[in-house]
Structure formats: structure tokens, C-alpha cells
Design a protein around this motif. Structure first.
Motif, PDB file in Angstrom:
ATOM      1  N   ALA A 109     -74.298 -35.695  80.788  1.00 54.85           N
ATOM      2  CA  ALA A 109     -74.353 -35.893  82.242  1.00 54.85           C
ATOM      3  C   ALA A 109     -74.249 -34.573  82.991  1.00 54.85           C
ATOM      4  N   ALA A 110     -74.615 -33.490  82.322  1.00 59.22           N
ATOM      5  CA  ALA A 110     -74.622 -32.161  82.938  1.00 59.22           C
ATOM      6  C   ALA A 110     -75.700 -31.341  82.247  1.00 59.22           C
ATOM      7  N   PRO A 111     -76.183 -30.275  82.878  1.00 56.82           N
ATOM      8  CA  PRO A 111     -77.261 -29.496  82.272  1.00 56.82           C
ATOM      9  C   PRO A 111     -76.925 -29.006  80.865  1.00 56.82           C
ATOM     10  N   LEU A 112     -77.857 -29.198  79.955  1.00 59.83           N
ATOM     11  CA  LEU A 112     -77.744 -28.721  78.567  1.00 59.83           C
ATOM     12  C   LEU A 112     -79.011 -27.945  78.236  1.00 59.83           C
ATOM     13  N   MET A 113     -78.856 -26.702  77.817  1.00 54.70           N
ATOM     14  CA  MET A 113     -79.985 -25.860  77.431  1.00 54.70           C
ATOM     15  C   MET A 113     -79.929 -25.591  75.936  1.00 54.70           C
ATOM     16  N   LEU A 114     -81.038 -25.856  75.263  1.00 54.12           N
ATOM     17  CA  LEU A 114     -81.135 -25.638  73.822  1.00 54.12           C
ATOM     18  C   LEU A 114     -82.115 -24.503  73.526  1.00 54.12           C
ATOM     19  N   HIS A 115     -81.678 -23.534  72.739  1.00 56.09           N
ATOM     20  CA  HIS A 115     -82.541 -22.464  72.258  1.00 56.09           C
ATOM     21  C   HIS A 115     -82.751 -22.695  70.757  1.00 56.09           C
ATOM     22  N   ILE A 116     -83.986 -22.978  70.377  1.00 55.06           N
ATOM     23  CA  ILE A 116     -84.307 -23.391  69.009  1.00 55.06           C
ATOM     24  C   ILE A 116     -85.232 -22.368  68.363  1.00 55.06           C
ATOM     25  N   ALA A 117     -84.857 -21.898  67.179  1.00 57.20           N
ATOM     26  CA  ALA A 117     -85.684 -20.956  66.428  1.00 57.20           C
ATOM     27  C   ALA A 117     -86.730 -21.727  65.631  1.00 57.20           C
ATOM     28  N   PRO A 164     -88.382 -28.225  60.302  1.00 56.18           N
ATOM     29  CA  PRO A 164     -89.235 -28.821  61.341  1.00 56.18           C
ATOM     30  C   PRO A 164     -88.975 -30.296  61.577  1.00 56.18           C
ATOM     31  N   ALA A 165     -88.723 -31.055  60.527  1.00 58.76           N
ATOM     32  CA  ALA A 165     -88.485 -32.496  60.688  1.00 58.76           C
ATOM     33  C   ALA A 165     -87.246 -32.749  61.539  1.00 58.76           C
ATOM     34  N   ALA A 166     -86.204 -31.941  61.338  1.00 61.90           N
ATOM     35  CA  ALA A 166     -84.974 -32.092  62.120  1.00 61.90           C
ATOM     36  C   ALA A 166     -85.206 -31.684  63.565  1.00 61.90           C
ATOM     37  N   GLN A 167     -86.003 -30.642  63.772  1.00 59.59           N
ATOM     38  CA  GLN A 167     -86.332 -30.234  65.135  1.00 59.59           C
ATOM     39  C   GLN A 167     -87.097 -31.333  65.859  1.00 59.59           C
ATOM     40  N   GLU A 168     -88.063 -31.935  65.176  1.00 61.56           N
ATOM     41  CA  GLU A 168     -88.863 -32.995  65.787  1.00 61.56           C
ATOM     42  C   GLU A 168     -88.000 -34.201  66.125  1.00 61.56           C
ATOM     43  N   LYS A 169     -87.106 -34.563  65.226  1.00 66.44           N
ATOM     44  CA  LYS A 169     -86.204 -35.694  65.466  1.00 66.44           C
ATOM     45  C   LYS A 169     -85.315 -35.425  66.675  1.00 66.44           C
ATOM     46  N   LEU A 170     -84.827 -34.197  66.777  1.00 64.67           N
ATOM     47  CA  LEU A 170     -83.976 -33.812  67.900  1.00 64.67           C
ATOM     48  C   LEU A 170     -84.732 -33.926  69.221  1.00 64.67           C
ATOM     49  N   LEU A 171     -85.902 -33.326  69.271  1.00 69.48           N
ATOM     50  CA  LEU A 171     -86.677 -33.319  70.508  1.00 69.48           C
ATOM     51  C   LEU A 171     -87.099 -34.729  70.922  1.00 69.48           C
ATOM     52  N   ASP A 172     -87.416 -35.573  69.948  1.00 72.78           N
ATOM     53  CA  ASP A 172     -87.763 -36.958  70.250  1.00 72.78           C
ATOM     54  C   ASP A 172     -86.569 -37.696  70.866  1.00 72.78           C
ATOM     55  N   ALA A 173     -85.378 -37.438  70.328  1.00 71.24           N
ATOM     56  CA  ALA A 173     -84.177 -38.120  70.811  1.00 71.24           C
ATOM     57  C   ALA A 173     -83.796 -37.688  72.218  1.00 71.24           C
ATOM     58  N   LEU A 174     -84.193 -36.470  72.601  1.00 76.07           N
ATOM     59  CA  LEU A 174     -83.831 -35.935  73.912  1.00 76.07           C
ATOM     60  C   LEU A 174     -84.956 -36.058  74.940  1.00 76.07           C
ATOM     61  N   GLU A 175     -86.077 -36.613  74.535  1.00 80.55           N
ATOM     62  CA  GLU A 175     -87.278 -36.599  75.368  1.00 80.55           C
ATOM     63  C   GLU A 175     -87.059 -37.202  76.747  1.00 80.55           C
ATOM     64  N   ASP A 176     -86.246 -38.236  76.844  1.00 79.15           N
ATOM     65  CA  ASP A 176     -86.074 -38.942  78.109  1.00 79.15           C
ATOM     66  C   ASP A 176     -84.871 -38.464  78.912  1.00 79.15           C
TER      67      ASP A 176
END
Length: 233
Positions: free
Chosen positions: A160-168, A176-188
Motif C-alpha cells: 500500500a505504498a510505493p515499491l521500486m524493484l531493480h532486477i538484473a 528468468p522463470a522466477a522473474q517472469e512469475k514475479l512480474l506477472d504477480a505484480l502486474e496489477d
């Protein structure tokens, strides 16, 4: 830089937090700096100094204090890596988050703090920064190459507050699979900004680190500073 002593919420004892303040006497927002597996080492201290130079208060708690107070390791030798992984494996992340909550509250009460405070973490600390985003009232949270973030997906609705992710992009600890899963979960999520750094490896922003990437670090740090200035001032 000076040190403060904080009492753990679980009554296990006291731990140290290191504080850097900007020049002058005016008030400033505070950033709780969250360590990598190497402890509050020279690289993290350099980051604390840089944040102070930018006009923020930086507070770095010693999160490994239950195992070994005052850990200060580098990424330069096999022996240090072995010790760092042993400390990480022995670290209770839930208790670490509680220590971070104590630190966050203490940072807000520092004489020069304007009452605003967020977190910024790297590697293990990057994971803990996301856990602070889901479990604390920090005003913002910044995660650099956090590990195992996709495993926290069940908690993302609590952000409920700004979160910034820096991903290598080429993070050897986050495939890559974990990155994709993460981004999908945060998409909305309306609160999250995630940035991927092409060609960068894990710890690309670690000061004097073996995988330091000047371009990626400069871009990521600039984005972070803009967010800190927007929310904490």
C-alpha cells in the motif's frame, strides 16, 4: 556516522544500528538500509554516506546480531562467501523484519527526521525490503536484485505504498522463470515499478563489487533518488 542501540521486539536483546546524517541542521527523511548477506559492510556504509550526501538520513541495522554482531564481509574471497551463506542460512527472516520495523520506528523518532521513512535493501536486503512493503507502514520501499521475490506473491495484495524493484536481467540467483512469475504477480499493482537492467548481473550496484555495472547502477540509483526525494521530503 554514529551508532544507536535498539531493543528487539521479541525481547532477545539489543542490536546496533548505524546512522548517517546530512550536513546542516534541518530535518530530512530517513532511509532504513537493509544489508546483503555480507553484513553492514564497507559497501553498505558507502551507500549510507552517499544517501547522507544526497540529503537523507540513512539508518543501517545489524541484522545478523543474533548470530554474530558486527559482520563486515566482502565478495572477494571464497572464505567470505562461505561465511556469508552460512549466516544467511542461519538467519530468521521473520525476526529480521521485526527488527526492521523497530528500526523504522526509531528512524522516524530521530531528532532530525521529518517523520517520513522508507527502506532500501540489496540482495537478501532486497527481499526484506519487499517483505517490509507487505508487512510494515514504511512510506516507500526499494529492492535491488532481491532474491526469492516470486515466493512472496501471496503477500503482494498487502502492498500500500510505493515499491521500486531493480532486477538484473542475468541474475544468477533469480532465473528468468522466477522473474517472469514475479512480474506477472505484480502486474496489477498500482504501487509497484519494476525495472530490468539488460545484461546486468546480480549485485550490479554493489560499491566496488565484482559485478559492479556503472551504467546500470547509475540509472538505478537515479531512479531511486527521484523516488526518495518525491516521497520523503
Amino acid at each position: 556516522m554514529y551508532e544507536i542501540k535498539l531493543k528487539a521486539a521479541d525481547g532477545a536483546g539489543e542490536f546496533t544500528a548505524y546512522v548517517w546524517e546530512p550536513k546542516g541542521t534541518g530535518e530530512a527523511g530517513a532511509v532504513v538500509l537493509i544489508q546483503e548477506i555480507f553484513g553492514v559492510n564497507d559497501a553498505l556504509r558507502a551507500t549510507g554516506e552517499e544517501l547522507a550526501a544526497q540529503g537523507f538520513i540513512a539508518v543501517a541495522p545489524d541484522l545478523f546480531w543474533r548470530q554474530e554482531p558486527g559482520v563486515n564481509l566482502t565478495d572477494k574471497t571464497e572464505a567470505e562467501w562461505t561465511r556469508a551463506f552460512a549466516l544467511m542460512n542461519g538467519f530468521d527472516q521473520d525476526k529480521g523484519v521485526e527488527d526492521l520495523k523497530v528500526t523504522l520506528a526509531a528512524a522516524r523518532e530521530l531528532p532530525r527526521c521529518n517523520g517520513s521513512a522508507g527502506t532500501m535493501g540489496f540482495c537478501l536486503g532486497g527481499r526484506l525490503a519487499v517483505m517490509m512493503a507487505t508487512r510494515s507502514d514504511a512510506d516507500l520501499n526499494v529492492s535491488y536484485y532481491g532474491v526469492g521475490l516470486d515466493e512472496l506473491a501471496d503477500e503482494f495484495d498487502n502492498i500500500a505504498a510505493p515499491l521500486m524493484l531493480h532486477i538484473a536481467e542475468n541474475d544468477e540467483f533469480v532465473p528468468p522463470a522466477a522473474q517472469e512469475k514475479l512480474l506477472d504477480a505484480l502486474e496489477d499493482s498500482e504501487w509497484v515499478d519494476a525495472f530490468i537492467y539488460p545484461g546486468a548481473q546480480h549485485a550490479f550496484a554493489r560499491v566496488n563489487g565484482v559485478h559492479y555495472d556503472a551504467r546500470a547502477a547509475t540509472i538505478a540509483n537515479g531512479r531511486t533518488t527521484e523516488l526518495l526525494a518525491e516521497i520523503l521530503e
